[in-house]
Design an enzyme around this catalytic site. Sequence first.
Site, mmCIF file in Angstrom:
data_model
loop_
_atom_site.group_PDB
_atom_site.id
_atom_site.type_symbol
_atom_site.label_atom_id
_atom_site.label_comp_id
_atom_site.label_asym_id
_atom_site.label_seq_id
_atom_site.Cartn_x
_atom_site.Cartn_y
_atom_site.Cartn_z
ATOM 1 N N PRO A 94 76.624 23.101 110.435
ATOM 2 C CA PRO A 94 75.984 24.395 110.625
ATOM 3 C C PRO A 94 76.606 25.533 109.815
ATOM 4 O O PRO A 94 77.831 25.645 109.697
ATOM 5 C CB PRO A 94 76.136 24.632 112.130
ATOM 6 C CG PRO A 94 76.141 23.256 112.710
ATOM 7 C CD PRO A 94 76.899 22.419 111.715
ATOM 8 N N CYS A 95 75.722 26.391 109.312
ATOM 9 C CA CYS A 95 76.142 27.494 108.441
ATOM 10 C C CYS A 95 76.492 28.800 109.162
ATOM 11 O O CYS A 95 77.294 29.577 108.643
ATOM 12 C CB CYS A 95 75.028 27.797 107.429
ATOM 13 S SG CYS A 95 74.612 26.415 106.350
#
Length: 445
Positions: A94-95
């Site tokens: 996840p960013c």
Amino acid sequence: MSASECEERLEVVEICAGAGGQSLGLHRAGFTHRLAVELDPQAALTLEKNLRRLLEEDGVDAHDGLVRVGDVADPEVWKPEEHSGVALLAGGVPCPPFSIAGKQLGTSDERDLFAWAIELCGRMRPKALLLENVRGLSANRFSGYRQAVLDKLNDLGYIASWKLLQASDFGVPQLRPRFVLIALQPEYAPYFQWPKGIPGQAPTVGQVLADLMAEEGWAEEEVAAWAKKADGIAPTIVGGSKKHGGADLGPTRAKRAWAALGVDAMGVANHAPKPGFQPENGATGPKLTTAMVARIQGWDGEEFGGWKFEGRKTAVYRQIGNAFPPPVAKALGEAIRDALHKKGEPQPLLEASSPVHDPVYKLLRSSARPLTAEQIITKLAADGTAMDQAEVERHLNHLRHDFELETTERKSGQLAYILGKFKAFVGQADHQRHDLFTQHRGRIS
């Protein structure tokens, strides 16, 4: 696919696989999925249906359990040790923990799985590792985090490096910088070379989307005029989060860039413009459909087209927007594949030890006693690194976010610092990530 070609294919385990942008690129580069793990059920369904189709086309049997749905860090979802020695461990963790558009919480964000993915190398011992994330991870705010990642990989016996790649250099009509980490076992590292894109080769939005704009009967001359205006590449497609509303093409700055290209970025359309279409409510042009967004993300042409997305419009848009562009994944996959097959001449490694991203972190990590800011400045200067008081304090402040930074007060009143534990989730049973993840799971994407 011939028997010899099948033998040449390498196996990959992919975590946080999303809807399959990286999966498709790696497949086209010669990798076969042993397993993919994804949290979102709609994205996982998209991934499984498409991966099975690709394997069938190659004459490879798709085994049960090819795609597992759930939290990738949950031992009930999959068991990493069952895949020990796989050729490649890959993922797009996840960013939001590192995104400039977010709060950049790093280790305090329950979605942060980067350090945990590094720990997997110690458990699975893959020949190579590929992780991609947003440009924000390359910022000074995360220099200590990056240093901890590189040092851990070095301790595990891997040669690792980071590089910022521009998707547009690989033919993707979009400004989409991605910060990529590659690590290989020493046997293969001398054969790895970062793929070299070609700046300026990406087609324009108008060139890529003109045929899709015309498919519902919008007049030929209107389409041509629109395509002429859409003469640049797109801003970054933003998939967004379930914490926010429906699909649109990004924050205010991105919307302005879309407007300059003749695109209404206030939403996503159900279909292409009909005959007689005229922009309304001050819009500078039509909205994009999800098929158009997929083209801009790199799902295009004979090699990357034909990907079928499951779910309704907003879910499909998020799947596309959160993906890694397939052409970039293919280029990286080919470079890793060639290294694992030891193709070409081995190159001398410039550094077999971890490079220095954060000299303050490195100094504190190696120090057995607390150091004041003044002592840090003096020791860094002795090693050839000039840093003033303000710079040291800035580094300490950044480190405090992701590490336990203990302080003691000297008789002189000065504070002395010693670096404690990395706060990142690496599988600890008592980590705050578990409670936060459970609380927010329905909104995590």
